[in-house]
Design a protein around this motif. Structure first.
Motif, PDB file in Angstrom:
ATOM      1  N   THR A 172       9.401  76.981  73.660  1.00  0.00           N
ATOM      2  CA  THR A 172       9.360  76.962  75.130  1.00  0.00           C
ATOM      3  C   THR A 172       9.025  75.560  75.645  1.00  0.00           C
ATOM      4  N   ALA A 173       8.020  74.945  75.009  1.00  0.00           N
ATOM      5  CA  ALA A 173       7.590  73.614  75.457  1.00  0.00           C
ATOM      6  C   ALA A 173       8.695  72.587  75.244  1.00  0.00           C
ATOM      7  N   VAL A 174       9.353  72.650  74.084  1.00  0.00           N
ATOM      8  CA  VAL A 174      10.404  71.678  73.772  1.00  0.00           C
ATOM      9  C   VAL A 174      11.557  71.827  74.749  1.00  0.00           C
ATOM     10  N   ARG A 175      11.891  73.086  75.069  1.00  0.00           N
ATOM     11  CA  ARG A 175      13.010  73.308  76.007  1.00  0.00           C
ATOM     12  C   ARG A 175      12.657  72.808  77.400  1.00  0.00           C
ATOM     13  N   ALA A 176      11.393  73.024  77.796  1.00  0.00           N
ATOM     14  CA  ALA A 176      10.953  72.561  79.111  1.00  0.00           C
ATOM     15  C   ALA A 176      11.022  71.039  79.184  1.00  0.00           C
ATOM     16  N   ALA A 177      10.565  70.368  78.105  1.00  0.00           N
ATOM     17  CA  ALA A 177      10.584  68.905  78.093  1.00  0.00           C
ATOM     18  C   ALA A 177      12.016  68.393  78.134  1.00  0.00           C
ATOM     19  N   ARG A 178      12.886  69.101  77.424  1.00  0.00           N
ATOM     20  CA  ARG A 178      14.296  68.714  77.398  1.00  0.00           C
ATOM     21  C   ARG A 178      14.905  68.840  78.799  1.00  0.00           C
ATOM     22  N   ALA A 179      14.586  69.973  79.452  1.00  0.00           N
ATOM     23  CA  ALA A 179      15.110  70.194  80.794  1.00  0.00           C
ATOM     24  C   ALA A 179      14.597  69.122  81.745  1.00  0.00           C
ATOM     25  N   ALA A 180      13.339  68.708  81.547  1.00  0.00           N
ATOM     26  CA  ALA A 180      12.746  67.705  82.435  1.00  0.00           C
ATOM     27  C   ALA A 180      13.128  66.291  82.012  1.00  0.00           C
ATOM     28  N   GLY A 181      13.754  66.165  80.832  1.00  0.00           N
ATOM     29  CA  GLY A 181      14.164  64.837  80.356  1.00  0.00           C
ATOM     30  C   GLY A 181      13.007  63.926  79.997  1.00  0.00           C
ATOM     31  N   VAL A 182      11.896  64.527  79.521  1.00  0.00           N
ATOM     32  CA  VAL A 182      10.746  63.684  79.141  1.00  0.00           C
ATOM     33  C   VAL A 182      10.537  63.718  77.627  1.00  0.00           C
ATOM     34  N   PRO A 183       9.974  62.647  77.070  1.00  0.00           N
ATOM     35  CA  PRO A 183       9.741  62.627  75.619  1.00  0.00           C
ATOM     36  C   PRO A 183       8.600  63.561  75.200  1.00  0.00           C
ATOM     37  N   ILE A 184       8.584  63.873  73.910  1.00  0.00           N
ATOM     38  CA  ILE A 184       7.593  64.789  73.333  1.00  0.00           C
ATOM     39  C   ILE A 184       6.863  64.090  72.202  1.00  0.00           C
ATOM     40  N   VAL A 185       5.531  64.172  72.224  1.00  0.00           N
ATOM     41  CA  VAL A 185       4.742  63.674  71.102  1.00  0.00           C
ATOM     42  C   VAL A 185       3.912  64.837  70.573  1.00  0.00           C
ATOM     43  N   GLY A 186       4.104  65.183  69.301  1.00  0.00           N
ATOM     44  CA  GLY A 186       3.282  66.207  68.676  1.00  0.00           C
ATOM     45  C   GLY A 186       2.029  65.580  68.114  1.00  0.00           C
ATOM     46  N   ARG A 187       0.914  66.311  68.100  1.00  0.00           N
ATOM     47  CA  ARG A 187      -0.301  65.756  67.510  1.00  0.00           C
ATOM     48  C   ARG A 187      -1.175  66.857  66.929  1.00  0.00           C
ATOM     49  N   GLY A 188      -1.944  66.489  65.903  1.00  0.00           N
ATOM     50  CA  GLY A 188      -2.901  67.417  65.311  1.00  0.00           C
ATOM     51  C   GLY A 188      -4.291  66.977  65.732  1.00  0.00           C
ATOM     52  N   ALA A 189      -5.093  66.511  64.754  1.00  0.00           N
ATOM     53  CA  ALA A 189      -6.456  66.096  65.069  1.00  0.00           C
ATOM     54  C   ALA A 189      -6.508  64.663  65.581  1.00  0.00           C
ATOM     55  N   ALA A 190      -5.381  63.963  65.529  1.00  0.00           N
ATOM     56  CA  ALA A 190      -5.312  62.574  66.011  1.00  0.00           C
ATOM     57  C   ALA A 190      -6.259  61.661  65.250  1.00  0.00           C
ATOM     58  N   SER A 191      -6.498  61.981  63.980  1.00  0.00           N
ATOM     59  CA  SER A 191      -7.341  61.117  63.153  1.00  0.00           C
ATOM     60  C   SER A 191      -6.520  60.057  62.433  1.00  0.00           C
ATOM     61  N   GLY A 192      -5.238  59.952  62.778  1.00  0.00           N
ATOM     62  CA  GLY A 192      -4.334  59.019  62.106  1.00  0.00           C
ATOM     63  C   GLY A 192      -4.723  57.567  62.310  1.00  0.00           C
ATOM     64  N   LEU A 193      -4.256  56.718  61.395  1.00  0.00           N
ATOM     65  CA  LEU A 193      -4.669  55.317  61.378  1.00  0.00           C
ATOM     66  C   LEU A 193      -3.498  54.367  61.574  1.00  0.00           C
ATOM     67  N   SER A 194      -2.407  54.865  62.166  1.00  0.00           N
ATOM     68  CA  SER A 194      -1.277  53.962  62.382  1.00  0.00           C
ATOM     69  C   SER A 194      -0.666  54.127  63.765  1.00  0.00           C
ATOM     70  N   GLY A 195      -1.349  54.837  64.657  1.00  0.00           N
ATOM     71  CA  GLY A 195      -0.810  55.000  66.015  1.00  0.00           C
ATOM     72  C   GLY A 195       0.295  56.035  66.114  1.00  0.00           C
ATOM     73  N   GLY A 196       0.452  56.853  65.075  1.00  0.00           N
ATOM     74  CA  GLY A 196       1.575  57.785  65.029  1.00  0.00           C
ATOM     75  C   GLY A 196       1.649  58.768  66.186  1.00  0.00           C
ATOM     76  N   VAL A 197       0.517  59.209  66.726  1.00  0.00           N
ATOM     77  CA  VAL A 197       0.558  60.220  67.795  1.00  0.00           C
ATOM     78  C   VAL A 197       0.231  59.638  69.167  1.00  0.00           C
ATOM     79  N   VAL A 198       0.183  58.317  69.242  1.00  0.00           N
ATOM     80  CA  VAL A 198      -0.121  57.681  70.524  1.00  0.00           C
ATOM     81  C   VAL A 198       1.136  57.653  71.382  1.00  0.00           C
ATOM     82  N   PRO A 199       1.113  58.263  72.604  1.00  0.00           N
ATOM     83  CA  PRO A 199       2.321  58.258  73.440  1.00  0.00           C
ATOM     84  C   PRO A 199       2.629  56.844  73.936  1.00  0.00           C
ATOM     85  N   LEU A 200       3.889  56.421  73.775  1.00  0.00           N
ATOM     86  CA  LEU A 200       4.280  55.095  74.259  1.00  0.00           C
ATOM     87  C   LEU A 200       4.950  55.190  75.628  1.00  0.00           C
ATOM     88  N   GLN A 201       5.246  56.417  76.045  1.00  0.00           N
ATOM     89  CA  GLN A 201       5.842  56.649  77.358  1.00  0.00           C
ATOM     90  C   GLN A 201       5.157  57.874  77.947  1.00  0.00           C
TER      91      GLN A 201
END
Lengths: 442, 442
Positions: A36-65
């Motif tokens: 549902t969320a992915v379809r809504a984002a697609r309809a709105a034309g916005v990017p999607i960033v998935g994240r878990g605990a955000a303990s990553g050390l390379s910026g992988g889940v940091v939204p750039l937009q």
């Protein structure tokens, strides 16, 4: 769904960097919610960033937009199938929980990223996380039998490993090719016995030599960790454990297995190799003493945090044979820079974490980034790679140009385009492109 | 380049099927030669099929259209780097040669497809080949550190394993995404000791039960092979080894390691499990006796060739817990069919090879294919997959529709299109499509 600004602001950073505040944050409880969320984002034309605990050390889940963040922390269903030695985990299951649930059945989930008490299975898969035991037991991807993911169009796919190993492609792709919602994980019986040893050496070359000799003699330690002088000094300042401050390098080694004699024989091989290479050795007599020795290694992160508020933690992997030169060259780069640089890592597979310590309030991030790039180039010059276990994210994205030839980058881009034609899945990660890198923590 | 018809005709088949005679056959000696050939084929607009020893069992290298065949058998450069425990092999290196070259340095290359005396590294990578030891030591892909490939445009790429594991995607893709020209392979020290045991059971369920018990007790055998009554009978007719013809199932088990006591303790665990499951056990007292026991398993292929000239060798993988039902259901399908069906395989990881024996001169290939499909459906119904180690090729191509949901097939197709937009690399393999399947050997 979270829409208030203060709530949304919590979802713009990971353990190393800040990005854009998301337009909205969704906390799905099922794969259907993700669709549902992915379809809504697609309809709105916005990017999607998935994240878990955000303990990553390379910026992988940091939204750039600005866009939608899907936080998997409420998808925590976990089933253990002891007969098949498998677990089925939703993306938000905390890594440690898998072993906790499997242990009553005499099984564990081996991958052990340092953050395993908080990190999630989805995040581990996204970054193909490693940890101290990966020299002997392999990284996250080696334990994934199957996975379910939602593609950019909102379709759900279940993949096993096989011809066209798309599951393997998704693992480590940081949510840029699809959103992993569930995974089937392989469990194994834990080793019955563990033995620990600490060795210190006047010079880092001796430590690398000891490791090479021990492995050549047939030892396969389950953990093989290295700390340089600066790292030992930082931990000693913090905890006063009586570590050898004067040592050029400290090794911490575990051997494990089901047969005590073999486990001790392997430790003896390591001990002999350390002594022959000129080291001094301390054996842990009990499990408690072993834990105490490992406390030094586990305390590296808080110890470094006392020196400077922020650090850039690299994750290079080089052939073990060139480790002494690599450590020395990075040492020289650090000494010639205004920043404290410490080195530690999983020396068994040549995975080194040079850390640049800095204060973003007073020191230039550009200078930090420049030094990090110089360090990355040392690794590449010696036949190494940029990432052992932390992923590429945004932090090492621009170094990909040095590590991967332009033709291969084009191929990676064409795969990304095939799976995400609109570039809406975690745009700006892994592949060098136009989006600006995020800022380090202030 | 070979252009005479009699020469070209030798390149239209593999170990199971015949296809179209190629327009031309190129035998490159270097990656540069491969680039030249790929560009020439592109200019001429003809498809390309790469091949090694053509010992494959799924039709992977059988040309389905007239085009260019690139045979890698002259690309045999092999370098061993003992310090890094790596080998760098060109695609045409025969699998066994890697271990032969590594052994003087105390190292071996573990993957052991049955054809390892003739198969090539390029072919092993193309099919992600397994073998008896893959339960303990993993399949070909687990030993690939890096690879070089030539894409459909003739560009050369060198890939390590990492984010966007394109190397992993190419492994097992049967030359449909690119032509692998070289690979860096991981070597390991061989185990110092091996112990062998044979057990036989009245009923296949007991054998599966014994395997589950042994693994649950902590044994990790290096080989764990299963043969059903029909298979044992075929080998016994052929070699008169004194095998138990009346047995419903025979297990052959190796345990290995560096510590003799542990290796024998593991064999004892297996023995106990076999006895508890109602089996009778024979232990090999010497390495020579162990070799003699393994002769039975190694002779399965020639033994079956005496019953019917041709066989369709399936390669299903099912959860170990459902093995008894699966073996029984396949037995029933075989009994209800006009064809002899035998079953054997790597029972440790549930990888079963049901073989349909037939004579293509007098029996209907369509009926064979129908039975093979029924067998594949048994595996899928029990949560299994179609291919453990032989690849998909053409043989199991059409069954992919049962194994992979349509949405995931579309994703695989989009990845194929991204890397091979004109569908010129081994067209018709893996993904179900329009091209007709090839004919079995006459």
């Amino acid at each position: 769904m979270l829409s208030s600004l203060p709530e949304r602001r919590n979802y713009r950073y990971d353990a190393i960097a800040f990005g854009e505040t998301p337009l909205a944050v969704v906390l799905p409880e099922s794969t259907a919610d993700v669709v549902t969320a992915v379809r809504a984002a697609r309809a709105a034309g916005v990017p999607i960033v998935g994240r878990g605990a955000a303990s990553g050390l390379s910026g992988g889940v940091v939204p750039l937009q600005e866009g939608l963040v899907i936080s998997f922390t409420r998808m925590t269903r976990l089933d253990i199938f002891p007969e098949r030695r498998e677990a089925r985990a939703q993306a938000g299951v905390v890594t440690l929980k898998v072993t906790e649930a499997a242990r009553p059945h005499g099984l564990v989930y081996p991958p052990d990223p340092a953050s395993f008490r908080t990190s999630t299975i989805g995040g581990n898969l996204g970054e193909n996380a490693g940890g101290p035991t990966c020299f002997k037991y392999g990284v996250t991807g080696d334990y994934v039998q199957a996975l379910e993911f939602v593609d950019e169009a909102g379709e759900v796919h279940e993949l096993t490993r096989g011809a066209y190993d798309l599951a393997g492609l998704l693992i480590g792709s940081e949510g840029t090719l699809g959103l992993i919602t569930e995974a089937t994980l392989r469990l194994t019986p834990p080793p019955r016995h563990v033995r620990t040893l600490m060795a210190h050496f006047a010079e880092v070359g001796q430590a690398a030599e000891a490791v090479s000799r021990a492995i050549a003699a047939g030892a396969v330690p389950s953990k093989l960790e290295f700390m340089d002088t600066a790292c030992v000094g930082a931990v000693e300042d913090y905890l006063h454990l009586g570590l050898p401050r004067e040592a050029g390098a400290v090794l911490l080694v575990d051997t494990d297995g089901d047969d005590l004699e073999t486990v001790e024989a392997e430790r003896a091989l390591v001990e002999t190799a350390c002594l022959e290479a000129g080291g001094e050795v301390r054996r842990a007599a009990t499990d408690a003493e072993g834990d105490a020795l490992w406390r030094a290694r586990r305390s590296v992160s808080p110890a470094l945090g006392r020196i400077r508020p922020q650090r850039m933690n690299e994750d290079i992997v080089v052939p073990r044979s060139v480790l002494p030169e690599v450590v020395r060259e990075i040492r020289a780069l650090g000494d010639a820079s205004p920043f404290p640089v410490v080195q530690f890592g999983h020396i068994g597979d040549g995975n080194l974490h040079p850390n640049i310590l800095f204060d973003p309030r007073t020191e230039s991030e550009e200078a930090v980034h420049h030094l990090a790039h110089q360090i990355a180039l040392v690794a590449i010059r010696h036949g190494g790679v940029l990432s052992g276990e932390h992923g590429i994210g945004t932090m090492k994205r621009d170094f990909m140009r040095d590590a991967v030839d332009p033709e291969s980058l084009d191929v990676l881009r064409s795969v990304k385009r095939a799976l995400d034609p609109q570039d809406r899945l975690n745009p700006g990660k892994i592949l060098p492109g136009e989006l600006e890198a995020p800022h380090a923590h202030p």
